[in-house]
Structures are given as structure tokens and as C-alpha cells.
Design an enzyme around this catalytic site. Structure first.
Site, PDB file in Angstrom:
ATOM      1  N   TYR A   1      10.859  44.930  69.498  1.00 39.07           N
ATOM      2  CA  TYR A   1      11.175  46.019  70.596  1.00 39.07           C
ATOM      3  C   TYR A   1      10.618  45.519  72.070  1.00 39.07           C
ATOM      4  O   TYR A   1      10.822  46.238  72.733  1.00 39.07           O
ATOM      5  CB  TYR A   1      10.118  47.208  69.987  1.00 39.07           C
TER       6      TYR A   1
ATOM      7  N   THR B   1      17.693  51.223  61.696  1.00 41.63           N
ATOM      8  CA  THR B   1      18.186  50.245  60.522  1.00 41.63           C
ATOM      9  C   THR B   1      19.482  49.452  61.210  1.00 41.63           C
ATOM     10  O   THR B   1      20.267  50.284  61.880  1.00 41.63           O
ATOM     11  CB  THR B   1      18.414  50.737  59.350  1.00 41.63           C
ATOM     12  N   VAL B   2      19.638  48.243  60.553  1.00 41.06           N
ATOM     13  CA  VAL B   2      20.795  47.676  60.963  1.00 41.06           C
ATOM     14  C   VAL B   2      21.077  47.287  59.496  1.00 41.06           C
ATOM     15  O   VAL B   2      20.472  46.088  58.946  1.00 41.06           O
ATOM     16  CB  VAL B   2      21.074  46.648  62.102  1.00 41.06           C
TER      17      VAL B   2
ATOM     18  N   ARG C   1      22.778  40.973  63.900  1.00 40.93           N
ATOM     19  CA  ARG C   1      22.992  40.019  65.095  1.00 40.93           C
ATOM     20  C   ARG C   1      24.309  40.231  65.799  1.00 40.93           C
ATOM     21  O   ARG C   1      25.094  39.622  66.332  1.00 40.93           O
ATOM     22  CB  ARG C   1      23.111  38.410  64.646  1.00 40.93           C
ATOM     23  N   ARG C   2      24.663  41.605  65.957  1.00 42.19           N
ATOM     24  CA  ARG C   2      25.923  41.977  66.571  1.00 42.19           C
ATOM     25  C   ARG C   2      25.661  42.740  67.805  1.00 42.19           C
ATOM     26  O   ARG C   2      26.726  43.454  68.327  1.00 42.19           O
ATOM     27  CB  ARG C   2      26.913  42.407  65.576  1.00 42.19           C
ATOM     28  N   GLY C   3      24.439  42.766  68.113  1.00 44.59           N
ATOM     29  CA  GLY C   3      23.957  43.898  69.340  1.00 44.59           C
ATOM     30  C   GLY C   3      24.173  45.328  68.949  1.00 44.59           C
ATOM     31  O   GLY C   3      24.039  45.922  69.922  1.00 44.59           O
ATOM     32  N   LEU C   4      24.181  45.713  67.813  1.00 46.01           N
ATOM     33  CA  LEU C   4      23.928  47.127  67.531  1.00 46.01           C
ATOM     34  C   LEU C   4      23.061  48.033  67.882  1.00 46.01           C
ATOM     35  O   LEU C   4      22.804  49.035  68.515  1.00 46.01           O
ATOM     36  CB  LEU C   4      24.361  47.492  66.014  1.00 46.01           C
TER      37      LEU C   4
ATOM     38  N   PHE D   1       5.666  57.880  62.225  1.00 42.36           N
ATOM     39  CA  PHE D   1       6.815  58.668  62.480  1.00 42.36           C
ATOM     40  C   PHE D   1       8.070  57.618  62.368  1.00 42.36           C
ATOM     41  O   PHE D   1       7.893  56.500  62.780  1.00 42.36           O
ATOM     42  CB  PHE D   1       6.808  59.607  63.597  1.00 42.36           C
TER      43      PHE D   1
ATOM     44  N   THR E   1      20.864  47.029  70.167  1.00 44.01           N
ATOM     45  CA  THR E   1      20.828  46.917  71.592  1.00 44.01           C
ATOM     46  C   THR E   1      21.622  48.209  72.227  1.00 44.01           C
ATOM     47  O   THR E   1      21.333  48.741  73.202  1.00 44.01           O
ATOM     48  CB  THR E   1      21.019  45.699  72.158  1.00 44.01           C
TER      49      THR E   1
END
Length: 418
Positions: free
Chosen positions: A128, A88-89, A95-98, A418, A100
């Protein structure tokens, strides 16, 4: 607003576990508060060291979890996988690259451990592929109109000498793991289940925080008494205006290792008094269910979508782990933007097994690592991907050669979420 570099991505500590779970619930649009019972259940379910969080100051704003898993390759080999879940973000930090950063950290660790593939069930399709995953299996759900199915309402028991018994959760925990082990060793795309999986599905461990309601459990035994099938199902309570029962049986899961078991479990579910509709749950796209009914049109598809996604971490070991329908050779040029397993490989496959090695020969097919993942379990067609522009032939007819080698007579299936 916090910058990309100000947000810290790291494995979480025990003290951060409650905040991580709050962020997890928030990301999946669940009530954010996590009770003590649910936290304790998740401590059992979520292994230490594989939980990543992104932190803005002391607040968790993104979550990521992975765990050890085995996935069954074509031919029955059990391949070590890095299973990805709980991604999750928080909406305030999109949109901050977390993701990634978390994904790169996890996949690098999986590669270092020697995992052959990574797996996940994608909540959203577009995410993905950026990380080298490809959709490798499909899930289908049928809704059966029982009165239309054409089954004999007088039928009382299996006609093959077997029997069906209703059991409780304790019986399921005793009988289920061995049955599942038989199934997964024969079913490409199936994944391993832990003891905790059976505890959660039988109410011993409450992982979602909601009050536990036990389903019905049905076990099929063959004429010689061997357990060959099992199903968990629930029923609603709905009656029509004319005092007619219109109840629906919804299958949580159904496992069968023989056609007799599969047929008799579905016939049993369609024979229960007051049940007029059966929802099949997540099944293989070529499941036998519709054609186990005298009128297959009584089973209509109500859901069909991608299911298990795979990310190849080691091309050689992945391609050598599986068996092949035909015999031949293929030179694959695999692009991997993640830098984990790109290169050019020569595959030699036949009835006695396969070998795969780096080569400098000219490529026959050029494809992304995600497209290779979609082909790996035998469900996707290289010819189809070439028509879509996602695979490029460098040698005429190479896509047909790939299909002759890679595709399977039955489609892969992952029974699990899962």
C-alpha cells in the site's frame, strides 16, 4: 490469457454480489462457497455503490470495498475517512494492475466526496505504500503467564470501590456504544463503530458463516455505578498430565476509559480460576498492561506489527484537524505520485491550534505523502525517517522541529480490524 484492458473494473450490481463474495473468499483463502445466511449478513455490512470488482468476462477476479468512517486525530477531532477493505486479486490475475485501477477509482471518489484521509489494515506490508498509504499505528499483543504475574490469589474484587459484572450480548449492545464513543474521542487512531459492528460481535448478525459461540462479557462499573470498562473474552479447556488446569483466556476486545477500569479488568482476567495464561488481543504498543502486574515480565510480547495505515487526501485539513505538542512552524514539500494532494505547505502550530496553507517558501522537509501519513497521528519520528532516507532535511534540524510538533506523549492506537 486476458489482457489488462480486457478486464473490466466497475461497481458491482446486485446480481454480481454472490460472485463478488466468492472471489473475496477465494482471495482470502477461505472456502469459496458463500451460504445464504452469510450473503445476507454481508448485504447488511457492505454498503451499495462502494463495492468494486474486476471482471474477466462474467467472472469476478478481484474485489475492493470502501465505506464511510471517522478516525480520531490527535486532540480528539473526528476526521472523515474512506475506509478500504475486502481487497483481493485472484491468483490467476495477479500483476495486471487490477488493484491499481480499483484503488485509483476509489481514492478519486473519496477526494471528490471531501474525505480527509483514507484508512486500511494491511494484510501485507509492501503493497500500500505504492498508493500513498503509510503505517500510522502499531499493534501489540501480550501473553501473560498468570502464576508468574505476582497478583494476590486471595483478591476477590476491585479495591477502588468499583465492581465487575458478567453480562450478556443484549447488555453489551446497550452499554458498549456509549463507552466506545467516550474512548474513541480520547484515543488518536481509534475509528468509528456502527450499530452493525455491535450486532456482529454479539451474534445478532452472522457475518462469517461459522456457528456463533458467545464469548464472556465483563463490565467494570466505578464506585458511583458508571460503566468505565468492558471486555469480551473466551476460554479454552486444557488440562495438564497431572490433572492441573492450564486454560487460556483470549481477549476479543477490551475497552477502558479510566486507569482504574483498565487495571481491574486485567486483574479480573488474571484471577479467574483455572486460567493460567491470558492473551491480550490487539493493544496499543505502550499499553499499561505489563505494568499493571507486580511482575511486568510475566507479560511477554507475542505479536507486534504495523496496524492502521493512513493515506492523506487533503494535507491542509488533515494537519489543521489535529493538535500539537509544541509551538513552531514548518514548511513541508509533499510528493504524491497519485496526484491527489502534493505540493508545498507551511504549517503554523501552537497551543491555540494550527493553520496550514500553500506556500512558495523554501522547504524545510521533503517527504512522500505516505511518510506524512506515518507522522500524522504522532507515532513515527521524522528524525528516524530521515536516518532511513525517507525524509530529507532541506534546513538543518527541521526533523527535530517536526518531532517536537507532531509526536505525542501516548502512542496512537486503533482497537479495530476492518
Amino acid at each position: 490469457m486476458t489482457s489488462r484492458t480486457d478486464t473490466d473494473v466497475r461497481p458491482i450490481t446486485e446480481a454480481e454480489f454472490p460472485d463478488w463474495n466468492r472471489a473475496l473468499n477465494t482471495g482470502f483463502l477461505q472456502p469459496p462457497a458463500v451460504g445464504a445466511e452469510q450473503l445476507e449478513a454481508r448485504r447488511k455490512q457492505f454498503g451499495p455503490g462502494r463495492l468494486l470488482g474486476a471482471f474477466d468476462g462474467d467472472r469476478c477476479v478481484a474485489t475492493f470495498r470502501s465505506f464511510d468512517q471517522q478516525v480520531t486525530a490527535v486532540g480528539g477531532a473526528l476526521v472523515q475517512a474512506d475506509a478500504v477493505s475486502s481487497v483481493t486479486v485472484t491468483a490467476t490475475h495477479r500483476r495486471r494492475g487490477l488493484l491499481t485501477r480499483m484503488m485509483a477509482q476509489d481514492l478519486a471518489a473519496a477526494k471528490e466526496r471531501g474525505d480527509v484521509v483514507a484508512t486500511l489494515i494491511a494484510a501485507e506490508y509492501p503493497i500500500y505504500g505504492r498508493y500513498g498509504f503509510g503505517p500510522a499505528t502499531t499493534m501489540t499483543e501480550w501473553t501473560v503467564d498468570v502464576p508468574r504475574a505476582g497478583l494476590d490469589a486471595r483478591r476477590a474484587a476491585p479495591e477502588d470501590g468499583g465492581r465487575i459484572d458478567l453480562v450478556d450480548g443484549e447488555d453489551v449492545r446497550k452499554l458498549g456504544p456509549e463507552l466506545h464513543e467516550r474512548l474513541r474521542r480520547a484515543q488518536p487512531g481509534a475509528v468509528s463503530r456502527t450499530e452493525l459492528w455491535w450486532q456482529i460481535r454479539t451474534g445478532v448478525v452472522n457475518a462469517n458463516g461459522s456457528p456463533w459461540t458467545e464469548p464472556y462479557y465483563a463490565v467494570y462499573r466505578s464506585a458511583d455505578g458508571e460503566v468505565e470498562g468492558m471486555a469480551a473474552y473466551r476460554s479454552d479447556d486444557h488440562w495438564g498430565d497431572a490433572k492441573q488446569p492450564l486454560n487460556t483466556a483470549t481477549v476479543d476486545w477490551l475497552l477502558a476509559v479510566t486507569p482504574d477500569a483498565e487495571r481491574d479488568l486485567w486483574h479480573y482476567l488474571c484471577s479467574i480460576d483455572w486460567i493460567t495464561t491470558v492473551k491480550s488481543g490487539w493493544r496499543a504498543p505502550d499499553d499499561l498492561l505489563p505494568h499493571l502486574l507486580p511482575d511486568p515480565r510475566a507479560a511477554r510480547i507475542t505479536t507486534q506489527a504495523d496496524w492502521l495505515w493512513v493515506r492523506i487526501l487533503d494535507v491542509v485539513r488533515a494537519l489543521e484537524a489535529r493538535t500539537y505538542e509544541g509551538q513552531g512552524s514548518l514548511v513541508l514539500e509533499v510528493a504524491d505520485r497519485g496526484g491527489l494532494t502534493g505540493g508545498r505547505w507551511r504549517l503554523e502550530a501552537g497551543a491555540d491550534g494550527a493553520s496550514c496553507a500553500p506556500t512558495t517558501e523554501s522547504a524545510h522537509l521533503v517527504l512522500d505523502v505516505g511518510e506524512l501519513a506515518a507522522l500524522w497521528l504522532g507515532d513515527e519520528s521524522a528524525v528516524r525517517l530521515a536516518a532511513l532516507g525517507r525524509v530529507r532535511e532541506e534546513r538543518a534540524g527541521a526533523a527535530r522541529v517536526a518531532d517536537a510538533l507532531l509526536r505525542t506523549s501516548r502512542r496512537p492506537w486503533c482497537p479495530d480490524m476492518f
